[in-house]
Scaffold this motif. Structure first.
Motif, PDB file in Angstrom:
ATOM      1  N   ALA A   5      56.666 -17.544 -17.089  1.00 43.55           N
ATOM      2  CA  ALA A   5      57.077 -18.882 -16.758  1.00 43.55           C
ATOM      3  C   ALA A   5      58.211 -19.335 -17.381  1.00 43.55           C
ATOM      4  N   ASN A   6      59.118 -20.261 -16.636  1.00 39.13           N
ATOM      5  CA  ASN A   6      60.456 -20.589 -17.121  1.00 39.13           C
ATOM      6  C   ASN A   6      60.835 -22.143 -16.516  1.00 39.13           C
ATOM      7  N   PRO A   7      60.221 -23.030 -17.223  1.00 38.86           N
ATOM      8  CA  PRO A   7      59.741 -24.406 -16.999  1.00 38.86           C
ATOM      9  C   PRO A   7      61.599 -24.983 -17.059  1.00 38.86           C
ATOM     10  N   SER A   8      62.521 -24.651 -18.003  1.00 39.92           N
ATOM     11  CA  SER A   8      63.675 -25.246 -18.288  1.00 39.92           C
ATOM     12  C   SER A   8      64.627 -24.506 -17.083  1.00 39.92           C
ATOM     13  N   GLY A   9      64.306 -23.710 -16.097  1.00 43.58           N
ATOM     14  CA  GLY A   9      65.147 -23.252 -15.097  1.00 43.58           C
ATOM     15  C   GLY A   9      65.292 -24.240 -13.944  1.00 43.58           C
ATOM     16  N   GLU A  10      64.382 -25.187 -13.975  1.00 42.16           N
ATOM     17  CA  GLU A  10      64.638 -26.073 -12.858  1.00 42.16           C
ATOM     18  C   GLU A  10      64.671 -27.585 -13.300  1.00 42.16           C
ATOM     19  N   ALA A  11      65.311 -28.404 -12.543  1.00 42.42           N
ATOM     20  CA  ALA A  11      65.352 -29.894 -13.144  1.00 42.42           C
ATOM     21  C   ALA A  11      65.815 -30.902 -12.197  1.00 42.42           C
ATOM     22  N   ASN A  26      77.875 -38.146  -2.817  1.00 46.24           N
ATOM     23  CA  ASN A  26      77.027 -39.263  -3.120  1.00 46.24           C
ATOM     24  C   ASN A  26      76.306 -39.808  -1.884  1.00 46.24           C
ATOM     25  N   GLN A  27      75.755 -38.784  -1.075  1.00 52.36           N
ATOM     26  CA  GLN A  27      74.856 -39.062   0.119  1.00 52.36           C
ATOM     27  C   GLN A  27      73.435 -39.167  -0.573  1.00 52.36           C
ATOM     28  N   ILE A  28      73.320 -38.463  -1.527  1.00 48.92           N
ATOM     29  CA  ILE A  28      72.007 -38.513  -2.297  1.00 48.92           C
ATOM     30  C   ILE A  28      72.043 -38.980  -3.756  1.00 48.92           C
ATOM     31  N   ASP A  29      70.901 -39.495  -4.402  1.00 45.37           N
ATOM     32  CA  ASP A  29      71.124 -40.164  -5.626  1.00 45.37           C
ATOM     33  C   ASP A  29      71.004 -39.067  -6.674  1.00 45.37           C
ATOM     34  N   ALA A  30      69.808 -38.199  -6.208  1.00 47.16           N
ATOM     35  CA  ALA A  30      69.478 -37.105  -7.392  1.00 47.16           C
ATOM     36  C   ALA A  30      69.344 -35.951  -6.504  1.00 47.16           C
ATOM     37  N   TRP A  31      69.034 -34.922  -7.268  1.00 48.63           N
ATOM     38  CA  TRP A  31      69.049 -33.620  -6.833  1.00 48.63           C
ATOM     39  C   TRP A  31      67.933 -32.866  -7.688  1.00 48.63           C
ATOM     40  N   VAL A  32      67.006 -32.155  -6.986  1.00 49.16           N
ATOM     41  CA  VAL A  32      66.121 -31.384  -7.658  1.00 49.16           C
ATOM     42  C   VAL A  32      66.292 -29.686  -7.460  1.00 49.16           C
ATOM     43  N   ILE A  33      66.656 -29.154  -8.460  1.00 53.49           N
ATOM     44  CA  ILE A  33      67.335 -27.835  -8.183  1.00 53.49           C
ATOM     45  C   ILE A  33      66.874 -26.899  -9.174  1.00 53.49           C
ATOM     46  N   TRP A  34      66.954 -25.408  -8.889  1.00 53.80           N
ATOM     47  CA  TRP A  34      66.744 -24.193  -9.702  1.00 53.80           C
ATOM     48  C   TRP A  34      67.960 -23.631 -10.026  1.00 53.80           C
ATOM     49  N   ASP A  35      67.802 -22.739 -11.022  1.00 61.08           N
ATOM     50  CA  ASP A  35      68.832 -21.833 -11.344  1.00 61.08           C
ATOM     51  C   ASP A  35      68.946 -20.696 -10.357  1.00 61.08           C
ATOM     52  N   PRO A  36      70.041 -20.314 -10.042  1.00 60.11           N
ATOM     53  CA  PRO A  36      71.312 -20.414 -10.839  1.00 60.11           C
ATOM     54  C   PRO A  36      72.405 -21.809 -10.313  1.00 60.11           C
ATOM     55  N   PHE A  37      71.638 -22.378  -9.332  1.00 66.89           N
ATOM     56  CA  PHE A  37      72.283 -23.422  -8.875  1.00 66.89           C
ATOM     57  C   PHE A  37      72.468 -24.664  -9.878  1.00 66.89           C
ATOM     58  N   LEU A  38      71.386 -24.791 -10.357  1.00 65.47           N
ATOM     59  CA  LEU A  38      71.302 -25.651 -11.716  1.00 65.47           C
ATOM     60  C   LEU A  38      72.332 -25.650 -12.618  1.00 65.47           C
ATOM     61  N   SER A  39      72.487 -24.389 -13.182  1.00 64.38           N
ATOM     62  CA  SER A  39      73.394 -24.118 -14.205  1.00 64.38           C
ATOM     63  C   SER A  39      74.931 -24.286 -13.756  1.00 64.38           C
TER      64      SER A  39
END
Length: 326
Positions: A120-126, A189-202
């Motif tokens: 498990a790697n829960p901190s790898g997405e946000a 700024n076409q979206i207000d938030a982004w749900v993404i995983w690593d390595p795109f998150l990093s």
């Protein structure tokens, strides 16, 4: 005399025909064997980042599979859903994804089989927002546009995070985009938030100075899974070699994150810093599929069915390698 000679010639002709026929059969048999040998190609799907990508780059898998008569055909995919769609239509034999894509694929009757998983790697997405965004927490997402890759691991993270905040998918406007398009929409700024995983998150954290309002800790497992098809699951010798090489590659990555980041950077077009950050916060090791893991997958499936994200209930055990062997 002429009659005897005629009989003799017919006998010789018959013998020659038998020899020709035998040679033809031998040739056809050889051709079939060659065709069978040429069919021993393992079609592997990989994503921009992951252990399979490293394994492809090292070339060791091809070397060891060649010893048992296999060749490898690699295909890159932007994310798990697209990879599993290729597996579903018979274009792939093996691949890797996060935890949610196999659920959607199984619901679409994909003939997939769970082979192994990483820890498990829960901190790898946000869930991230712009650094100066007025959005402080998940509750503030109500009425907002949230970008994510539909059917990916972060889909489940978003569902769970909203649930924790007392919201549902109906309280926001999901905008389904693959990672590259989602980043462009986020920057514009076409979206207000982004749900993404690593390595795109990093990369987003370092280059866009994003603000994280919720990661996966305490909500999701965020495991990476390795999967094959019903038809390929019986190739135990090849799958054993693949797992052995994945373990070696994973160990090498864990011990050399800096070197791996430098190696991957030009290949996948991401900074060394972003890749090294990703590699240092992920968990390593290859695990056999356990009942606990299958139970976690079943919870995801049940949640998606309840939310009408998949059309029917599914039993994760139907995709268990152990069950397939029975």
């Amino acid at each position: 005399m002429k009659k005897k000679r005629k009989i003799w010639l017919l006998s010789i002709f018959s013998i020659l025909m038998l020899i020709a026929s035998a040679c033809g059969q031998e040739k056809n048999s050889s051709t079939r064997a060659d065709a069978k040998e040429s069919d021993k190609t393992i079609r592997i799907g990989y994503q921009k980042f992951g252990t399979l990508n490293i394994l492809k780059s090292k070339g060791s898998l091809e070397t060891h599979l060649k010893e048992v008569g296999y060749t490898v055909d690699w295909t890159e995919f932007p994310a798990g859903p697209q990879l599993l769609e290729a597996l579903n239509v018979g274009s792939l034999d093996f691949g890797h994804t996060g935890e949610a894509p196999p659920v959607f694929a199984q619901a679409a009757n994909a003939p997939l089989v769970y082979i192994a998983n990483q820890p498990a790697n829960p901190s790898g997405e946000a869930i991230v927002v712009q650094k100066d965004s007025p959005i402080k927490n998940v509750k503030d997402l109500k009425g907002k546009k949230v970008g994510l890759n539909k059917g990916s691991n972060v889909h489940y993270l978003l569902v769970r995070a909203l649930e924790e905040a007392g919201l549902t998918l109906g309280d926001i406007t999901p905008v389904y985009l693959p990672p590259a398009d989602a980043r462009a929409a986020f920057e514009g700024n076409q979206i207000d938030a982004w749900v993404i995983w690593d390595p795109f998150l990093s990369a987003a954290e370092l280059e866009l100075e994003t603000k994280t309002i919720r990661d996966g800790e305490g909500l999701v497992a965020n495991r990476e899974f390795f999967l094959t098809t019903d038809s390929f699951a019986g190739n135990e010798e090849a799958l054993k070699i693949i797992k052995e090489e994945l373990i070696k590659a994973d160990k090498w990555i864990e011990e050399n994150p800096g070197d791996v980041a430098e190696f991957l950077s030009p290949e996948i077009g991401m900074s060394v810093e972003a890749l090294e950050k990703t590699l240092k916060r992920k968990e390593y090791g290859l695990e056999e599929i356990s009942n606990t893991v299958l139970d976690d997958q079943q919870k995801i499936a049940d949640t998606f069915y309840h939310l009408k994200l998949i059309p029917s209930k599914i039993n994760i055990l139907d995709a268990s390698a152990d069950l397939k062997k029975q």
